[in-house]
Scaffold this active site. Structure first.
Site, PDB file in Angstrom:
ATOM      1  N   ARG A  94       8.306   4.397  -4.415  1.00 16.12           N
ATOM      2  CA  ARG A  94       8.297   3.439  -3.296  1.00 16.12           C
ATOM      3  C   ARG A  94       7.262   2.343  -3.539  1.00 16.12           C
ATOM      4  O   ARG A  94       7.491   1.175  -3.222  1.00 16.12           O
ATOM      5  CB  ARG A  94       8.024   4.171  -1.975  1.00 16.12           C
ATOM      6  CG  ARG A  94       8.126   3.243  -0.766  1.00 16.12           C
ATOM      7  CD  ARG A  94       8.039   4.002   0.542  1.00 16.12           C
ATOM      8  NE  ARG A  94       6.724   4.609   0.722  1.00 16.12           N
ATOM      9  CZ  ARG A  94       6.406   5.422   1.721  1.00 16.12           C
ATOM     10  NH1 ARG A  94       7.310   5.737   2.640  1.00 16.12           N
ATOM     11  NH2 ARG A  94       5.203   5.924   1.817  1.00 16.12           N
ATOM     12  N   ARG A 107      -7.277 -20.646  -2.638  1.00 18.42           N
ATOM     13  CA  ARG A 107      -6.240 -20.477  -1.613  1.00 18.42           C
ATOM     14  C   ARG A 107      -5.102 -21.481  -1.795  1.00 18.42           C
ATOM     15  O   ARG A 107      -5.305 -22.690  -1.740  1.00 18.42           O
ATOM     16  CB  ARG A 107      -6.836 -20.617  -0.213  1.00 18.42           C
ATOM     17  CG  ARG A 107      -5.802 -20.293   0.878  1.00 18.42           C
ATOM     18  CD  ARG A 107      -6.352 -20.409   2.285  1.00 18.42           C
ATOM     19  NE  ARG A 107      -5.329 -20.054   3.266  1.00 18.42           N
ATOM     20  CZ  ARG A 107      -4.357 -20.885   3.666  1.00 18.42           C
ATOM     21  NH1 ARG A 107      -4.300 -22.115   3.195  1.00 18.42           N
ATOM     22  NH2 ARG A 107      -3.456 -20.484   4.548  1.00 18.42           N
ATOM     23  N   GLU A 145      11.921   2.739  14.305  1.00 20.95           N
ATOM     24  CA  GLU A 145      10.866   3.634  13.811  1.00 20.95           C
ATOM     25  C   GLU A 145       9.640   3.442  14.678  1.00 20.95           C
ATOM     26  O   GLU A 145       9.643   2.647  15.621  1.00 20.95           O
ATOM     27  CB  GLU A 145      10.556   3.329  12.337  1.00 20.95           C
ATOM     28  CG  GLU A 145       9.999   1.932  12.091  1.00 20.95           C
ATOM     29  CD  GLU A 145       9.591   1.679  10.640  1.00 20.95           C
ATOM     30  OE1 GLU A 145       9.421   2.633   9.868  1.00 20.95           O
ATOM     31  OE2 GLU A 145       9.417   0.498  10.289  1.00 20.95           O
ATOM     32  N   HIS A 181      -0.555 -21.240  -1.196  1.00 24.62           N
ATOM     33  CA  HIS A 181       0.590 -20.352  -0.943  1.00 24.62           C
ATOM     34  C   HIS A 181       1.323 -19.997  -2.239  1.00 24.62           C
ATOM     35  O   HIS A 181       1.901 -18.915  -2.359  1.00 24.62           O
ATOM     36  CB  HIS A 181       1.569 -21.004   0.040  1.00 24.62           C
ATOM     37  CG  HIS A 181       1.063 -21.015   1.457  1.00 24.62           C
ATOM     38  ND1 HIS A 181       0.008 -21.786   1.853  1.00 24.62           N
ATOM     39  CD2 HIS A 181       1.458 -20.325   2.556  1.00 24.62           C
ATOM     40  CE1 HIS A 181      -0.219 -21.582   3.141  1.00 24.62           C
ATOM     41  NE2 HIS A 181       0.639 -20.698   3.593  1.00 24.62           N
ATOM     42  N   TYR A 229       0.830  -1.202   0.000  1.00 26.64           N
ATOM     43  CA  TYR A 229       0.000   0.000   0.000  1.00 26.64           C
ATOM     44  C   TYR A 229       0.864   1.252   0.000  1.00 26.64           C
ATOM     45  O   TYR A 229       2.082   1.196   0.167  1.00 26.64           O
ATOM     46  CB  TYR A 229      -0.977  -0.006   1.171  1.00 26.64           C
ATOM     47  CG  TYR A 229      -0.376   0.300   2.531  1.00 26.64           C
ATOM     48  CD1 TYR A 229       0.445  -0.613   3.185  1.00 26.64           C
ATOM     49  CD2 TYR A 229      -0.635   1.525   3.169  1.00 26.64           C
ATOM     50  CE1 TYR A 229       0.980  -0.332   4.435  1.00 26.64           C
ATOM     51  CE2 TYR A 229      -0.098   1.813   4.422  1.00 26.64           C
ATOM     52  CZ  TYR A 229       0.711   0.880   5.055  1.00 26.64           C
ATOM     53  OH  TYR A 229       1.250   1.163   6.283  1.00 26.64           O
TER      54      TYR A 229
HETATM   55  N1  PDD Z   1       2.490   4.944   7.548  1.00 27.63           N
HETATM   56  N2  PDD Z   1       7.163   3.764   9.104  1.00 27.63           N
HETATM   57  C1  PDD Z   1       6.023   3.055   9.098  1.00 27.63           C
HETATM   58  C2  PDD Z   1       6.032   1.686   9.706  1.00 27.63           C
HETATM   59  C3  PDD Z   1       4.865   3.607   8.535  1.00 27.63           C
HETATM   60  O1  PDD Z   1       3.734   2.878   8.503  1.00 27.63           O
HETATM   61  C4  PDD Z   1       4.892   4.931   8.003  1.00 27.63           C
HETATM   62  C5  PDD Z   1       3.697   5.583   7.389  1.00 27.63           C
HETATM   63  C6  PDD Z   1       6.108   5.634   8.046  1.00 27.63           C
HETATM   64  C7  PDD Z   1       6.226   7.034   7.489  1.00 27.63           C
HETATM   65  O2  PDD Z   1       6.302   7.033   6.075  1.00 27.63           O
HETATM   66  P1  PDD Z   1       5.783   8.293   5.224  1.00 27.63           P
HETATM   67  O3  PDD Z   1       6.498   9.495   5.738  1.00 27.63           O
HETATM   68  O4  PDD Z   1       6.203   7.981   3.836  1.00 27.63           O
HETATM   69  O5  PDD Z   1       4.304   8.375   5.422  1.00 27.63           O
HETATM   70  C8  PDD Z   1       7.219   5.011   8.588  1.00 27.63           C
HETATM   71  C9  PDD Z   1       1.278   5.365   6.895  1.00 27.63           C
HETATM   72  C10 PDD Z   1       0.991   6.821   7.022  1.00 27.63           C
HETATM   73  C11 PDD Z   1       0.128   4.469   7.327  1.00 27.63           C
HETATM   74  O6  PDD Z   1       0.400   3.276   7.524  1.00 27.63           O
HETATM   75  O7  PDD Z   1      -0.998   4.926   7.434  1.00 27.63           O
END
Ligand code: PDD
Length: 289
Positions: A55, A103, A181, A105, A36
């Site tokens: 990305r 279904r 993160e 894998h 996504y």
């Molecule tokens: N998430 N790390 C993780 C695990 C994330 O899910 C996200 C963003 C980021 C930040 O990435 P960016 O700056 O490109 O949004 C880092 C989105 C917003 C979500 O899952 O809704």
């Protein structure tokens, strides 16, 4: 229905959200076999669209699923969705799965990907900008490809639930003694007057907001370092921030129940948050890329 977008995009058609139907045999549902993106839109312009699409393409490549659209087609889908949102700051959610198949894998020989997308308002949170948020450390139980924006988010969801139950707005993942993160954000700290964030790699998502914040910091003459962050460096930092496409930059002012610095968003946060807002204004007005 409250909380849902009114209209969504599904496999080429924009339709009322309640009419969107996906097979119960969709591999996204059965295996979380999909990826996504989340793209913020300011003044009707998608921010850093090329980087988000790059990305997305990298995530699709990593799961060996052909990109169903070229950049121009994605751009057209995003434009259609922006029109459904009726103005204001919104984000676009895009999800691609390997589609429906019996279904197994093993990949289906000729997958028909499911492409689902919608626009939703970005809800401003002025109190978070003013006061910052509380966060806590959680063990990173995720896999070894956190650089893929996979829809398999169970570990992130569990981390966020642990945060919510502790009255925190974010959880920070700790792996092998390093903080990588947040559950849905990237991490920055300020120490000795310099801005530090972990380097990109398999333990974290290469955030588009992260790159933008690094760019704005450098432009403001702030020294930036992409280095691994040991837990002690984060808990003893002068400032801690998280960044994401929907939360922008938010200061973490309480970490594991202890104030960060003096417990208020710090001076470098104030500078970068202002630079971010200024950049957004220029971008929305068409004078920044
Ligand atoms: N998430 N790390 C993780 C695990 C994330 O899910 C996200 C963003 C980021 C930040 O990435 P960016 O700056 O490109 O949004 C880092 C989105 C917003 C979500 O899952 O809704």
């Amino acid at each position: 229905m409250a909380g849902y977008p009114e209209r969504v995009y599904l496999n080429g058609v924009v339709m009322p959200a309640g009419e969107a139907r996906v097979s119960a045999f969709d591999r996204g549902f059965l295996f979380a076999d999909g990826v996504y993106e989340v793209i913020p839109v300011y003044g009707g312009r998608p921010l850093r669209l090329a980087q988000h699409l790059r990305r997305l393409d990298a995530s699709l490549g990593a799961i060996r699923l052909a990109n169903p659209h070229g950049d121009a087609e994605w751009q057209a889908i995003v434009t259609r969705l922006i029109a459904t949102a009726g103005g204001g700051d919104v984000y676009i959610y895009i999800q691609i799965t390997r589609g429906p198949a019996p279904r197994d894998h093993v990949f289906p020989p000729q997958p028909t990907p499911t492409v689902f997308a919608y626009a939703q308002p970005i809800v401003p949170a002025p109190e978070r900008v003013r006061d910052g948020i509380a966060a806590l450390f959680v063990a990173d139980i995720r896999w070894h490809r956190c650089d893929i924006k996979s829809i398999a988010l169970l570990a992130n969801v569990l981390a966020r639930d642990a945060a919510t139950r502790a009255d925190c707005a974010e959880a920070l993942f700790v792996r092998d003694g390093f903080v990588t993160e947040g559950a849905s954000s990237n991490l920055f700290i300020v120490r000795d007057g310099e801005l530090r964030t972990p380097p990109n790699g398999p333990t974290l998502l290469p955030g588009v907001t992260r790159d933008l914040v690094l760019e704005l910091a450098r432009a403001a003459g702030v020294s930036t370092h992409q280095v691994p962050l040991p837990v002690a460096d984060v808990s003893g930092a002068d400032e801690v921030w998280i960044t994401s496409s929907v939360r922008e930059i938010v200061a973490v002012t309480t970490l594991d129940g202890t104030p960060v610095g003096n417990g208020r968003p710090g001076p470098l946060y104030a500078r970068l948050a202002a630079a971010f807002q200024d950049y957004k204004r220029r971008f929305a007005a068409g004078s920044a890329t």
